[in-house]
Design a protein around this motif. Structure first.
Motif, short mmCIF file in Angstrom:
data_model
loop_
_atom_site.label_atom_id
_atom_site.label_comp_id
_atom_site.label_asym_id
_atom_site.label_seq_id
_atom_site.Cartn_x
_atom_site.Cartn_y
_atom_site.Cartn_z
N VAL A 1 32.98 34.24 35.16
CA VAL A 1 33.17 35.16 36.29
C VAL A 1 34.38 36.05 36.05
O VAL A 1 34.37 37.24 36.41
N THR B 1 33.56 44.74 35.04
CA THR B 1 33.22 45.62 36.16
C THR B 1 34.45 46.30 36.76
O THR B 1 34.34 46.98 37.80
N TRP C 1 33.42 40.35 43.12
CA TRP C 1 33.67 39.63 41.87
C TRP C 1 35.09 39.08 41.82
O TRP C 1 35.31 37.95 41.37
N SER D 1 36.94 45.01 38.33
CA SER D 1 37.09 44.51 39.69
C SER D 1 38.44 43.83 39.95
O SER D 1 38.74 43.48 41.09
N HIS E 1 36.00 35.11 41.82
CA HIS E 1 36.87 34.56 40.78
C HIS E 1 37.98 33.72 41.40
O HIS E 1 38.25 32.59 40.97
N ILE F 1 33.18 38.87 33.92
CA ILE F 1 32.45 39.88 34.71
C ILE F 1 33.44 40.71 35.53
O ILE F 1 33.30 41.94 35.66
N THR F 2 34.44 40.06 36.08
CA THR F 2 35.46 40.76 36.86
C THR F 2 36.14 41.83 36.02
O THR F 2 36.36 42.96 36.47
#
Length: 353
Positions: free
Chosen positions: A41, A48, A105, A50, A109, A44-45
């Protein structure tokens, strides 16, 4: 054989029957997989963009996301004050719906981090009170808990590095510290679970030792993980979408105007180049490790080969796809699995010592 001075106390068949190493093993493996989840995660953070969407650290109340339109507007307004919005996402036309996506996200996290803290601390207290922890392991488990807390602090330092002034991104140094601490914690949890698993099977078994062959192999893998973290922090994955060449050549051009050491730690082209080719040195080290452990535990050898083989393929695919979100996420996921497989192999070597 000489007996070392002050040997670490270990459980034996004559010790209290309250000890529950098998239960501790199951608990630690659950923790390990939660750490893998937070690494994924976290990837992905990062991918993206985020990580700066939540501009405050609220350990308790922050677990609840905005529940009303007014709360969402307040969070969005705070985000609109930082450099990332002013210079990147704002001019690109970010809407509240776009902000909610990146907020999710970062919130997820942080939520997983809170869950890991609770799932570690509460059972640890229960095991401690019940007298279920074998001698020699209490300090280690407390150290793992403290390491998790330190990891959270590093995460906030990382976020804070991207909130000040005209900065538009987090420090790649803090990102690498944050990620590598997570992976080190993962390896330490796996190592401890393996020690306790062996103790459950063999009363009186001593913990595996780290040293000898383990040290150079661990250092080689550490360098590759560090370079990977810098690639992520500098968005250096976008430096090239071709492999094996970069810019139509084997060694790309990179900025040496501020000296070699600055280029080594800041230039995305050089760091990308080093990450893709140091990988083969890591592969060679892991092949040595796999061959070393194969006579004692074939499954560990297979796991090491499968992990680094998949990681190489996913790394090349990440480049070829221009850092596709899900391919790059899979690359980070397998990277965590590689750390687990490496810890398993090094633990087997440590048992032999």
């Amino acid at each position: 054989m000489a007996v070392p001075a002050n040997p670490e106390p270990v459980a034996s068949a004559t010790m209290s029957t309250n000890f529950r190493p098998a239960a501790l093993v199951r608990w630690l493996w659950f923790i390990a997989w939660l750490i893998v989840a937070i690494v994924v995660v976290g990837g992905i953070t990062r991918l993206t963009e985020s990580g700066l969407s939540i501009t405050e650290w609220k350990p308790v109340t922050g677990a609840i996301p905005p529940l009303s339109e007014a709360q969402w507007q307040a969070e969005f307004a705070a985000y609109q004050q930082i450099g990332e919005y002013l210079h990147i996402t704002g001019p690109a036309g970010m809407t509240l719906a776009d902000y909610k996506f990146i907020y999710f996200w970062e919130w997820a996290h942080r939520l997983i981090a809170r869950i890991i803290g609770l799932v570690f601390a509460l059972p640890l207290a229960w095991f401690w009170i019940r007298g279920a922890i074998p001698p020699g392991y209490k300090a280690r488990l407390v150290a793992l808990l403290a390491l998790g807390g330190l990891q959270g602090a590093f995460g906030w330092f990382m976020v804070r590095s991207g909130l000040s002034g005209e900065v538009t991104d987090v420090s790649h140094f803090w990102l690498s510290i944050h990620l590598l601490t997570a992976l080190f914690t993962l390896a330490a949890v796996v190592w401890t679970a393996l020690d306790l698993g062996r103790l459950a099977r063999i009363p009186g078994a001593r913990p595996a030792k780290f040293g000898g062959l383990a040290l150079p192999i661990a250092l080689v893998v550490f360098v590759q993980l560090l370079l990977g973290a810098w690639v992520a922090g500098l968005d250096a994955g976008h430096a090239s979408d071709t492999w094996p060449l970069m810019q139509g050549r084997l060694v790309p051009e990179f900025d040496m105007s501020r000296g070699f050491w600055w280029a080594l730690t800041h230039d995305p082209f050089l760091i990308h180049f080093l990450h893709r080719w140091w990988a083969w040195i890591a592969v060679a080290a892991l092949i040595v490790l796999a061959r070393k452990v194969r006579p004692f535990e074939r499954r560990a050898s297979v796991a090491i080969h499968a992990a680094f083989g998949s990681q190489i393929v996913l790394g090349i695919a990440t480049v070829w796809t221009g850092v596709s979100l899900w391919v790059a996420t899979a690359h980070q996921f397998v990277g965590a699995l590689l750390v687990m497989a490496t810890a398993w192999g090094l633990h087997i070597v440590g048992r032999r010592r």
